[in-house]
Design a protein around this motif. Structure first.
Motif, PDB file in Angstrom:
ATOM      1  N   SER A 151      17.916  -5.166   3.555  1.00  0.00           N
ATOM      2  CA  SER A 151      18.264  -3.756   3.751  1.00  0.00           C
ATOM      3  C   SER A 151      19.777  -3.652   3.796  1.00  0.00           C
ATOM      4  O   SER A 151      20.457  -4.624   4.146  1.00  0.00           O
TER       5      SER A 151
ATOM      6  N   SER B 169       0.827  -1.211   0.000  1.00  0.00           N
ATOM      7  CA  SER B 169       0.000   0.000   0.000  1.00  0.00           C
ATOM      8  C   SER B 169       0.856   1.255   0.000  1.00  0.00           C
ATOM      9  O   SER B 169       0.404   2.315  -0.431  1.00  0.00           O
TER      10      SER B 169
ATOM     11  N   ASP C 245      -1.508  -5.835   1.877  1.00  0.00           N
ATOM     12  CA  ASP C 245      -1.046  -5.009   3.004  1.00  0.00           C
ATOM     13  C   ASP C 245      -2.048  -5.207   4.139  1.00  0.00           C
ATOM     14  O   ASP C 245      -3.103  -5.820   3.940  1.00  0.00           O
TER      15      ASP C 245
ATOM     16  N   MET D 107      12.745  -8.784   0.917  1.00  0.00           N
ATOM     17  CA  MET D 107      13.266  -7.436   1.115  1.00  0.00           C
ATOM     18  C   MET D 107      14.175  -7.378   2.335  1.00  0.00           C
ATOM     19  O   MET D 107      13.733  -7.501   3.472  1.00  0.00           O
TER      20      MET D 107
ATOM     21  N   ILE E 129       8.023   1.511  -0.711  1.00  0.00           N
ATOM     22  CA  ILE E 129       8.749   0.664  -1.653  1.00  0.00           C
ATOM     23  C   ILE E 129       7.823  -0.405  -2.249  1.00  0.00           C
ATOM     24  O   ILE E 129       7.854  -0.655  -3.458  1.00  0.00           O
TER      25      ILE E 129
ATOM     26  N   ASN F 245       7.919  -8.064   0.871  1.00  0.00           N
ATOM     27  CA  ASN F 245       8.488  -6.724   1.076  1.00  0.00           C
ATOM     28  C   ASN F 245       8.161  -6.111   2.430  1.00  0.00           C
ATOM     29  O   ASN F 245       8.953  -5.326   2.959  1.00  0.00           O
TER      30      ASN F 245
END
Ligand SMILES: NC(=O)c1ccc[n+]([C@@H]2O[C@H](COP(=O)([O-])OP(=O)(O)OC[C@H]3O[C@@H](n4cnc5c(N)ncnc54)[C@H](O)[C@@H]3O)[C@@H](O)[C@H]2O)c1
Length: 256
Positions: free
Chosen positions: A147, A16, A39, A145, A19, A94
């Motif tokens: 980092s 939503s 989401d 995902m 990224i 993600n």
């Protein structure tokens, strides 16, 4: 824009906002057959139209599925929803959070809440996607995902970096486990990307100007630039790429 993801059904969690939203929109722009936007809330944190509307005005196909990534049942239901389009080809786990009070004194409750979203989330998502891909004989792609904070530590991100370091090794380990089925698993590690998460995370928000100055490209990243890295890893262009971490950080971790 391109047809990199032509015929691919792309599922994105945390889509939503920020990224994830850019990954979903970019997937449609790269020709995805359908995008399953997921989401805990349909409305973007930063305002604007829901992601599904943004994709539809661009002529793409998208549906929204509400799911909390820390729930295995929600992840299973999310992947089941992709059946409408023939099943998932590109799973993008993600969704992730930071903490208001991260650091050496992070409390147990916050630590476990963060791990439930940042580590259980990608594991349950990857497991659900892999099970469906195996059942359908699909040799496709899972993207987790991570980092730059999972490749380098910081005193202000003790819990967050612990979780993202785990995501990096989860991708490598799952790549080994799922490789014999032709399923690829890679991690993407963004640097400082201009999203609400960056702007509203105490410590990280203040540090971001210093990061920008040290970044060889001298700017923050845009969410769409992560969307393009994901499109490559989801596409057949990366057919021999698995178990990798794609750093998208403007060069920040390349310098001391
Ligand atoms: N912004 C950055 O600079 C940066 C850098 C490195 C990595 N990342 C990672 O990128 C990912 C996205 O970050 P962002 O900056 O877009 O954050 P964001 O806060 O802008 O968006 C995250 C989205 O995840 C959703 N979400 C939160 N908890 C959830 C849950 N339990 N189940 C499902 N969805 C949930 C939120 O509702 C939100 O829409 C995260 O994994 C983050 O750790 C971000």
């Amino acid at each position: 824009m391109t047809d990199l993801l032509r015929e691919k059904v792309v599922v994105v969690t945390g889509a939503s906002s920020g990224i994830g939203r850019a990954i979903a929109i970019r997937a449609a722009e790269h020709g995805a057959k359908a995008v399953v936007v997921s989401d805990i809330s349909e409305n973007p944190r930063e305002g604007g139209n829901p992601t599904v509307d943004e994709i539809r005005v661009r002529g793409g196909t998208a549906i929204f599925i509400k799911a909390d990534v820390s729930s295995r049942a929600d992840n299973d239901a999310l992947i089941a929803a992709s059946e409408e389009f023939g099943g998932v080809d590109v799973m993008v786990a993600n969704a992730g959070i930071t903490l208001r009070n991260d650091g050496a004194d992070v409390n147990e409750e916050d630590f476990h809440r963060l791990l439930a979203i940042n580590l259980d989330g990608p594991l349950f998502g990857a497991q659900a996607a892999a099970a469906q891909m195996k059942a359908k004989g699909k040799q496709e792609s899972i993207i987790l995902m991570a980092s730059m904070g999972g490749l380098s530590g910081a005193g202000i991100t003790v819990a967050y970096s612990t979780s993202k370091g785990g995501v990096v090794l989860m991708a490598k380990s799952l790549a080994d486990a799922l490789g014999p089925y032709g399923i690829r698993v890679n991690a993407v590690a963004p640097g400082t990307i201009d999203t609400e998460l960056l702007r509203t995370s105490p410590g990280i928000a203040e540090a971001s100007e210093g990061f920008r100055k040290r970044t060889p490209l001298r700017r923050l990243g845009q969410p769409s630039e992560i969307g393009d890295a994901v499109a490559y890893l989801g596409s057949d262009l990366s057919s021999y790429v698995t178990g990798t971490v794609q750093l998208v950080d403007g060069g920040l971790l390349a310098v001391i």
